[in-house]
Write a protein that holds these residues in place. Sequence first.
Motif, PDB file in Angstrom:
ATOM      1  N   GLU A 118      51.216  43.655  58.806  1.00 57.81           N
ATOM      2  CA  GLU A 118      51.766  42.744  59.820  1.00 57.81           C
ATOM      3  C   GLU A 118      51.885  41.309  59.314  1.00 57.81           C
ATOM      4  N   PHE A 119      51.304  41.041  58.139  1.00 55.26           N
ATOM      5  CA  PHE A 119      51.331  39.684  57.601  1.00 55.26           C
ATOM      6  C   PHE A 119      52.250  39.577  56.387  1.00 55.26           C
ATOM      7  N   GLN A 120      53.206  40.487  56.294  1.00 52.63           N
ATOM      8  CA  GLN A 120      54.146  40.471  55.175  1.00 52.63           C
ATOM      9  C   GLN A 120      54.799  39.088  55.074  1.00 52.63           C
ATOM     10  N   GLY A 121      54.834  38.568  53.850  1.00 53.02           N
ATOM     11  CA  GLY A 121      55.315  37.212  53.619  1.00 53.02           C
ATOM     12  C   GLY A 121      54.186  36.231  53.385  1.00 53.02           C
ATOM     13  N   ARG A 122      52.971  36.629  53.805  1.00 50.60           N
ATOM     14  CA  ARG A 122      51.793  35.771  53.622  1.00 50.60           C
ATOM     15  C   ARG A 122      50.726  36.453  52.766  1.00 50.60           C
ATOM     16  N   VAL A 123      51.046  37.640  52.268  1.00 48.37           N
ATOM     17  CA  VAL A 123      50.107  38.388  51.432  1.00 48.37           C
ATOM     18  C   VAL A 123      50.704  38.534  50.036  1.00 48.37           C
ATOM     19  N   HIS A 124      49.945  38.101  49.035  1.00 43.90           N
ATOM     20  CA  HIS A 124      50.407  38.117  47.654  1.00 43.90           C
ATOM     21  C   HIS A 124      49.544  39.069  46.821  1.00 43.90           C
ATOM     22  N   ILE A 125      50.139  39.583  45.768  1.00 44.30           N
ATOM     23  CA  ILE A 125      49.432  40.447  44.833  1.00 44.30           C
ATOM     24  C   ILE A 125      49.470  39.806  43.453  1.00 44.30           C
ATOM     25  N   LEU A 126      48.349  39.828  42.771  1.00 44.21           N
ATOM     26  CA  LEU A 126      48.276  39.441  41.367  1.00 44.21           C
ATOM     27  C   LEU A 126      47.774  40.669  40.625  1.00 44.21           C
ATOM     28  N   TYR A 127      48.706  41.450  40.117  1.00 44.82           N
ATOM     29  CA  TYR A 127      48.362  42.716  39.466  1.00 44.82           C
ATOM     30  C   TYR A 127      48.488  42.544  37.961  1.00 44.82           C
ATOM     31  N   LEU A 128      47.371  42.600  37.276  1.00 43.94           N
ATOM     32  CA  LEU A 128      47.338  42.376  35.833  1.00 43.94           C
ATOM     33  C   LEU A 128      47.655  43.684  35.116  1.00 43.94           C
ATOM     34  N   ASN A 129      48.893  44.085  35.223  1.00 40.81           N
ATOM     35  CA  ASN A 129      49.345  45.385  34.732  1.00 40.81           C
ATOM     36  C   ASN A 129      49.727  45.294  33.260  1.00 40.81           C
ATOM     37  N   ASN A 130      48.778  45.680  32.381  1.00 36.63           N
ATOM     38  CA  ASN A 130      49.035  45.730  30.940  1.00 36.63           C
ATOM     39  C   ASN A 130      49.496  44.381  30.396  1.00 36.63           C
ATOM     40  N   LEU A 131      48.832  43.312  30.850  1.00 34.07           N
ATOM     41  CA  LEU A 131      49.189  41.966  30.415  1.00 34.07           C
ATOM     42  C   LEU A 131      48.114  41.405  29.488  1.00 34.07           C
ATOM     43  N   PRO A 132      48.520  40.667  28.447  1.00 34.78           N
ATOM     44  CA  PRO A 132      47.545  40.124  27.489  1.00 34.78           C
ATOM     45  C   PRO A 132      46.930  38.810  27.968  1.00 34.78           C
TER      46      PRO A 132
END
Length: 244
Positions: A118-132
């Motif tokens: 219900e808070f779409q637009g105010r929820v962020h993801i920081l997904y460290l997907n195979n990043l150096p």
Amino acid sequence: MIHIVFNEADVKVLQQAIEMDETLAGEVVLVKDDYAVGPLDNMYVGEGIEARKQWWRDVLAGGDLDGKIDQEENDDYTTAAELVGTMRRNDEEQIWIWAAQNKHDVSGYYWLLKYMKEFQGRVHILYLNNLPFFNDKGQIFYPNWLHEIPAKEFLNAKKLAREITLSEFEVDPDEWTKLCNESKGVRLLEGGKKLVQADYDFYDAELKKYITADWQKAAKIINNFLSKAKNTTGDMYLLWRLKT
């Protein structure tokens, strides 16, 4: 700003990063359960919630953490309700979900999404997907867990923050529902955010390789497994499998 992490060790390093950068200022909230193992059936209603708690009671019985599952501070559903309440009361509040590329974090992310939609637009993801990232010695490495990253590197990691899209809020919960309905006990990360499942005995064959004919403490067997096996899980789960 509210930061959400899925491992206790992540809390400290993220708090250190916040001290270095006031733009990250905010509360760090920990989702405590390990949703990469255990039953998921009906997990958002009373019956399923209690069934999962009972499973954890059985897993932890007789050990140092016996009874911990019934302590109020370990209730993720209370945490989720508090997050929802905060977001509803403050239209300016934002949530940043931090996840590394491992089955534990990704499973926690999927579990949490139901409460965030219900808070779409105010929820962020920081997904460290195979990043150096750079470690403390200045060498490039690919972290499996957030707490492996030096606090100063979080200042670069924050640039990865992006809104969870409307499409993700539609597709990802459906994927999680499918997993919940499969009645399996172990989640594994194939890549990206793709989870697959296995039976409760998935780790047994590998775990047995570290059992010898000589008397051994369970802790030694588990430590050998955790240091050498490709796919690992929490030590309490492994102890339960040894006793099963």
